[in-house]
Design a protein around this motif. Structure first.
Motif, PDB file in Angstrom:
ATOM      1  N   GLN A 126      -6.202   2.283  -9.444  1.00 12.01           N
ATOM      2  CA  GLN A 126      -5.987   3.918  -8.765  1.00 12.01           C
ATOM      3  C   GLN A 126      -5.622   3.581  -7.212  1.00 12.01           C
ATOM      4  O   GLN A 126      -5.773   4.671  -6.791  1.00 12.01           O
ATOM      5  CB  GLN A 126      -7.387   4.425  -9.075  1.00 12.01           C
ATOM      6  CG  GLN A 126      -7.710   4.684 -10.495  1.00 12.01           C
ATOM      7  CD  GLN A 126      -6.572   5.527 -11.193  1.00 12.01           C
ATOM      8  OE1 GLN A 126      -6.395   6.591 -10.520  1.00 12.01           O
ATOM      9  NE2 GLN A 126      -6.079   5.009 -12.365  1.00 12.01           N
ATOM     10  N   LEU A 127      -6.018   2.507  -6.725  1.00  8.37           N
ATOM     11  CA  LEU A 127      -5.845   2.471  -5.276  1.00  8.37           C
ATOM     12  C   LEU A 127      -4.168   2.541  -4.938  1.00  8.37           C
ATOM     13  O   LEU A 127      -3.766   2.752  -3.905  1.00  8.37           O
ATOM     14  CB  LEU A 127      -6.007   0.985  -4.699  1.00  8.37           C
ATOM     15  CG  LEU A 127      -7.708   0.697  -4.515  1.00  8.37           C
ATOM     16  CD1 LEU A 127      -7.732  -0.762  -4.225  1.00  8.37           C
ATOM     17  CD2 LEU A 127      -8.234   1.690  -3.772  1.00  8.37           C
ATOM     18  N   GLN A 128      -3.397   2.711  -5.886  1.00  5.31           N
ATOM     19  CA  GLN A 128      -1.744   2.993  -5.608  1.00  5.31           C
ATOM     20  C   GLN A 128      -1.509   4.151  -4.921  1.00  5.31           C
ATOM     21  O   GLN A 128      -0.582   4.357  -4.436  1.00  5.31           O
ATOM     22  CB  GLN A 128      -1.060   2.831  -7.051  1.00  5.31           C
ATOM     23  CG  GLN A 128      -1.515   3.930  -8.063  1.00  5.31           C
ATOM     24  CD  GLN A 128      -0.537   3.791  -9.483  1.00  5.31           C
ATOM     25  OE1 GLN A 128       0.670   4.004  -9.339  1.00  5.31           O
ATOM     26  NE2 GLN A 128      -1.227   3.201 -10.475  1.00  5.31           N
ATOM     27  N   PHE A 129      -2.352   5.197  -5.238  1.00  2.00           N
ATOM     28  CA  PHE A 129      -2.242   6.557  -4.547  1.00  2.00           C
ATOM     29  C   PHE A 129      -2.469   6.488  -3.039  1.00  2.00           C
ATOM     30  O   PHE A 129      -1.654   6.944  -2.264  1.00  2.00           O
ATOM     31  CB  PHE A 129      -3.122   7.445  -5.445  1.00  2.00           C
ATOM     32  CG  PHE A 129      -2.721   7.537  -6.826  1.00  2.00           C
ATOM     33  CD1 PHE A 129      -1.406   7.932  -7.405  1.00  2.00           C
ATOM     34  CD2 PHE A 129      -3.598   7.239  -7.511  1.00  2.00           C
ATOM     35  CE1 PHE A 129      -1.178   8.087  -8.569  1.00  2.00           C
ATOM     36  CE2 PHE A 129      -3.187   7.292  -9.153  1.00  2.00           C
ATOM     37  CZ  PHE A 129      -2.056   7.599  -9.724  1.00  2.00           C
ATOM     38  N   PRO A 130      -3.666   5.980  -2.612  1.00  7.18           N
ATOM     39  CA  PRO A 130      -4.064   6.100  -1.127  1.00  7.18           C
ATOM     40  C   PRO A 130      -3.024   5.031  -0.583  1.00  7.18           C
ATOM     41  O   PRO A 130      -2.732   4.823   0.466  1.00  7.18           O
ATOM     42  CB  PRO A 130      -5.460   5.677  -0.979  1.00  7.18           C
ATOM     43  CG  PRO A 130      -5.669   5.120  -2.413  1.00  7.18           C
ATOM     44  CD  PRO A 130      -5.177   5.758  -3.289  1.00  7.18           C
ATOM     45  N   LEU A 131      -2.757   3.665  -1.055  1.00  9.76           N
ATOM     46  CA  LEU A 131      -1.821   2.536  -0.698  1.00  9.76           C
ATOM     47  C   LEU A 131      -0.501   3.258  -0.436  1.00  9.76           C
ATOM     48  O   LEU A 131       0.185   3.091   0.628  1.00  9.76           O
ATOM     49  CB  LEU A 131      -1.769   1.512  -1.638  1.00  9.76           C
ATOM     50  CG  LEU A 131      -0.949   0.349  -1.128  1.00  9.76           C
ATOM     51  CD1 LEU A 131      -1.171  -0.327   0.229  1.00  9.76           C
ATOM     52  CD2 LEU A 131      -0.879  -0.649  -2.371  1.00  9.76           C
ATOM     53  N   THR A 132       0.179   4.051  -1.464  1.00  7.27           N
ATOM     54  CA  THR A 132       1.314   4.370  -1.430  1.00  7.27           C
ATOM     55  C   THR A 132       1.485   5.614   0.002  1.00  7.27           C
ATOM     56  O   THR A 132       2.409   5.757   0.574  1.00  7.27           O
ATOM     57  CB  THR A 132       1.860   5.647  -2.739  1.00  7.27           C
ATOM     58  OG1 THR A 132       1.868   4.431  -3.657  1.00  7.27           O
ATOM     59  CG2 THR A 132       3.282   6.298  -2.335  1.00  7.27           C
ATOM     60  N   ASP A 133       0.451   6.378   0.037  1.00 12.39           N
ATOM     61  CA  ASP A 133       0.094   7.344   1.240  1.00 12.39           C
ATOM     62  C   ASP A 133       0.366   6.533   2.742  1.00 12.39           C
ATOM     63  O   ASP A 133       1.134   6.630   3.555  1.00 12.39           O
ATOM     64  CB  ASP A 133      -0.839   8.020   1.523  1.00 12.39           C
ATOM     65  CG  ASP A 133      -0.828   9.240  -0.071  1.00 12.39           C
ATOM     66  OD1 ASP A 133       0.089   9.697  -0.331  1.00 12.39           O
ATOM     67  OD2 ASP A 133      -1.992   9.649  -0.126  1.00 12.39           O
ATOM     68  N   PHE A 134      -0.463   5.364   2.655  1.00  8.60           N
ATOM     69  CA  PHE A 134      -0.409   4.484   3.766  1.00  8.60           C
ATOM     70  C   PHE A 134       0.905   3.802   3.972  1.00  8.60           C
ATOM     71  O   PHE A 134       1.692   4.053   5.409  1.00  8.60           O
ATOM     72  CB  PHE A 134      -1.314   3.165   3.603  1.00  8.60           C
ATOM     73  CG  PHE A 134      -1.542   2.485   4.561  1.00  8.60           C
ATOM     74  CD1 PHE A 134      -1.920   2.469   6.017  1.00  8.60           C
ATOM     75  CD2 PHE A 134      -0.744   1.183   4.748  1.00  8.60           C
ATOM     76  CE1 PHE A 134      -1.774   1.621   7.079  1.00  8.60           C
ATOM     77  CE2 PHE A 134      -0.694   0.181   5.361  1.00  8.60           C
ATOM     78  CZ  PHE A 134      -0.867   0.490   6.656  1.00  8.60           C
ATOM     79  N   LEU A 135       1.501   3.259   2.900  1.00 14.70           N
ATOM     80  CA  LEU A 135       2.915   2.833   3.201  1.00 14.70           C
ATOM     81  C   LEU A 135       3.705   3.850   3.568  1.00 14.70           C
ATOM     82  O   LEU A 135       4.793   3.502   4.461  1.00 14.70           O
ATOM     83  CB  LEU A 135       3.263   2.018   2.004  1.00 14.70           C
ATOM     84  CG  LEU A 135       2.623   0.799   1.599  1.00 14.70           C
ATOM     85  CD1 LEU A 135       3.105   0.320   0.115  1.00 14.70           C
ATOM     86  CD2 LEU A 135       2.680  -0.136   2.433  1.00 14.70           C
ATOM     87  N   HIS A 136       3.844   4.871   2.967  1.00  9.83           N
ATOM     88  CA  HIS A 136       4.686   6.009   3.388  1.00  9.83           C
ATOM     89  C   HIS A 136       4.559   6.247   4.860  1.00  9.83           C
ATOM     90  O   HIS A 136       5.839   6.729   5.419  1.00  9.83           O
ATOM     91  CB  HIS A 136       4.592   7.387   2.546  1.00  9.83           C
ATOM     92  CG  HIS A 136       5.583   8.334   2.768  1.00  9.83           C
ATOM     93  ND1 HIS A 136       5.174   9.275   3.697  1.00  9.83           N
ATOM     94  CD2 HIS A 136       6.674   8.855   2.176  1.00  9.83           C
ATOM     95  CE1 HIS A 136       6.211  10.053   3.941  1.00  9.83           C
ATOM     96  NE2 HIS A 136       7.082   9.935   2.933  1.00  9.83           N
ATOM     97  N   ASP A 137       3.470   6.469   5.699  1.00  4.40           N
ATOM     98  CA  ASP A 137       3.306   6.868   6.786  1.00  4.40           C
ATOM     99  C   ASP A 137       3.130   5.749   7.691  1.00  4.40           C
ATOM    100  O   ASP A 137       3.056   5.991   9.055  1.00  4.40           O
ATOM    101  CB  ASP A 137       1.931   7.535   7.142  1.00  4.40           C
ATOM    102  CG  ASP A 137       1.679   8.770   5.883  1.00  4.40           C
ATOM    103  OD1 ASP A 137       2.984   9.538   5.706  1.00  4.40           O
ATOM    104  OD2 ASP A 137       0.825   9.212   5.565  1.00  4.40           O
ATOM    105  N   SER A 138       3.532   4.558   7.442  1.00 10.69           N
ATOM    106  CA  SER A 138       3.517   3.484   8.379  1.00 10.69           C
ATOM    107  C   SER A 138       5.023   3.048   8.592  1.00 10.69           C
ATOM    108  O   SER A 138       5.860   3.469   7.882  1.00 10.69           O
ATOM    109  CB  SER A 138       2.639   2.140   7.676  1.00 10.69           C
ATOM    110  OG  SER A 138       3.458   1.526   6.828  1.00 10.69           O
ATOM    111  N   ASP A 139       5.141   1.755   9.306  1.00 14.82           N
ATOM    112  CA  ASP A 139       6.382   1.205   9.718  1.00 14.82           C
ATOM    113  C   ASP A 139       6.363  -0.324   9.093  1.00 14.82           C
ATOM    114  O   ASP A 139       7.072  -1.164   9.511  1.00 14.82           O
ATOM    115  CB  ASP A 139       6.725   1.336  11.058  1.00 14.82           C
ATOM    116  CG  ASP A 139       5.620   0.562  11.912  1.00 14.82           C
ATOM    117  OD1 ASP A 139       4.588  -0.023  11.163  1.00 14.82           O
ATOM    118  OD2 ASP A 139       5.665   0.254  13.355  1.00 14.82           O
TER     119      ASP A 139
END
Length: 488
Positions: A126-139
């Motif tokens: 279930q961490l895939q959702f906040p992890l995806t948000d972090f990766l999307h907003d990072s470099d």
């Protein structure tokens, strides 16, 4: 007019200046090369956190930014273990979602019964959702992940991020499991198939599970996504596979993995422990060292089974009795307190045996010259520490994860001897424990094991050699990043 020696002087001066120029140029190129932003996402077990942290620290030393991603409790504990982390390493906490069947306090396998581990895997998924948000907003340029997040490589690809599957296990453990296609077949095959050496292993090997080791697998695997499935998908989806190994130890297995996976497999070295600082005393080490200082060189065997191996009462009885029967001095580090087996043993072997029921400085104990052998559960990190000090191994598989495979591998390498056990239920006798200890420690038949284990220091304890693998891995990441945006 030049004298006879002056041309030589001029040549040496020219050579020195050229060398200095090349070194300066190399350093300039290093500084000019864009530094990367690398995310780390290990599985929720401390045997996995620490190799990922080791890799993070080295990459940060080379100037790369690291985002180490896990749950809050795990990151807090890691920051306590490694308080001197580089400012380039940032801890990124992602709260673990609540899952039915998993205790609210659980964020890792530490202290978690085996039958609850599948629920931890579902929470991790279930961490895939906040992890995806972090990766999307990072470099982030690269994400280095473990075996469990089978869903991560497609997400990374969609976001334009390169991914590396980092296996904390040895190459032979991966080779035994086979290609992604074979792993997916294993999902549908009887577990008994794991008790034979696979047909795709082209070199002599006895590496396979025992029946008692595979029968517990359903207890800690998620029925919705088995470990075989997870492993197959991360191998298929990543750009590179990295493994905690080196060619000096596993050239055959590393070569085989490249054929099985049809993609680069990069050894990152064995990640040997840092140099021990004897000046940094603590109370536990002071008392242990005082006891060890009174023993003769290579006379003591050290016993430890990691943080997650739990022994049954029968196993405790037989093990304690076997150590006593061996007649040799020992240190036993064990989690269990106030157990009648332990208190009885302490009374009977007072002076010869030292039972320690608290955290113990394992690296320092193994480095002491009085230690001659290591009775181990065959966890790869513990094995690396033991052989890094040249200690002969008494092999007692923890019957979890790859530990059974490692026991066979190390016996094949003739650096250790397995305690004889029943293939069906894993039972053993105190006599088999005593016999294995004595053969490894003092008997003539154990001479080859002792010599081979001592020679392994040149591989397992060679920090310079193993660091070379980490440097080469970093260079591959730098030269193969598909992202060109600045991370400075």
């Amino acid at each position: 007019m030049l004298t006879r020696t002056e041309p030589t002087k001029v040549f040496h001066l020219y050579f020195s200046l050229s060398l200095l120029s090349r070194i300066a140029m190399d350093e300039m190129m290093k500084k000019q090369q864009p530094k990367l932003h690398i995310a780390m996402f290990p599985w929720l077990a401390f045997g996995h956190f620490l190799p990922f942290l080791y890799l993070s620290k080295h990459l940060a030393q080379l100037g790369h930014r690291i985002s180490f991603i896990s749950t809050p409790k795990n990151l807090l504990r890691l920051s306590q273990i490694a308080p001197d982390l580089s400012s380039l390493v940032t801890m990124v906490p992602l709260p673990l979602p609540s899952v039915q069947g998993l205790p609210d306090s659980a964020e890792s396998t530490s202290g978690l019964p085996l039958h609850q581990v599948p629920f931890l895997k579902r929470a991790y998924d279930q961490l895939q959702f906040p992890l995806t948000d972090f990766l999307h907003d990072s470099d982030v340029n690269w994400i280095i992940h473990d075996f469990a997040p089978y869903w991560l490589p497609p997400i990374a690809t969609r976001l334009g991020i390169d991914s590396v599957f980092f296996s904390i296990f040895s190459a032979i453990a991966l080779a035994f499991m086979g290609s992604p296609e074979e792993l997916l077949r294993r999902c549908r095959q009887p577990l008994e198939n794991l008790t034979v050496v696979p047909r795709w292993i082209p070199f002599p090997s006895n590496v396979a599970y025992r029946l008692f080791e595979v029968m517990s697998m359903p207890e800690w695997m998620d029925s919705d996504a088995s470990d075989f499935f997870r492993l197959a998908k991360v191998i298929e989806g990543c750009r590179f596979v990295a493994t905690r190994s080196c060619t000096e130890l596993e050239a055959d297995s590393l070569s085989l993995l490249q054929k099985l996976y049809q993609k680069p497999v990069l050894p990152v070295g064995l990640m040997p422990s840092e140099v021990i600082n004897d000046g940094d005393e603590d109370e536990s080490w002071h008392s242990l060292r005082k006891w060890l200082d009174e023993k003769t060189p290579n006379s003591v065997f050290y016993v430890a089974f990691g943080t997650e191996v739990t022994l049954s009462q029968d196993q405790m009885n037989e093990l304690a009795s076997g150590m006593e029967k061996s007649g040799l001095p020992f240190i036993w580090v064990i989690k269990t307190k106030d157990d009648p087996v332990i208190t009885g043993l302490q009374t009977r072997v007072s002076g010869r045996g030292f039972v320690w029921t608290d955290w113990a400085p394992q690296k320092r104990i193994l480095a002491h010259p009085s230690i001659g052998g290591f009775l181990t559960h065959c966890g790869w990190s513990s094995v690396i520490e033991g052989l890094g000090m040249g200690r002969a191994l008494i092999l007692f598989s923890g019957a979890c994860s790859e530990q059974g495979l490692m026991a066979r591998f190390l016996q094949d390498k003739q650096v250790g001897l397995e305690v004889s056990r029943d293939d069906r239920d894993g039972s053993f006798t105190s006599d088999s424990v005593s016999e294995s200890i004595r053969q490894v420690m003092v008997k003539e038949e154990g001479d080859k094991i002792r010599k081979n284990a001592w020679a392994m220091r040149d591989i397992f304890g060679n920090v310079k050699l193993q660091t070379k693998y980490l440097d080469e891995f970093a260079l591959i990441l730098e030269n193969n990043s598909g992202i060109t945006k600045s991370t400075s």
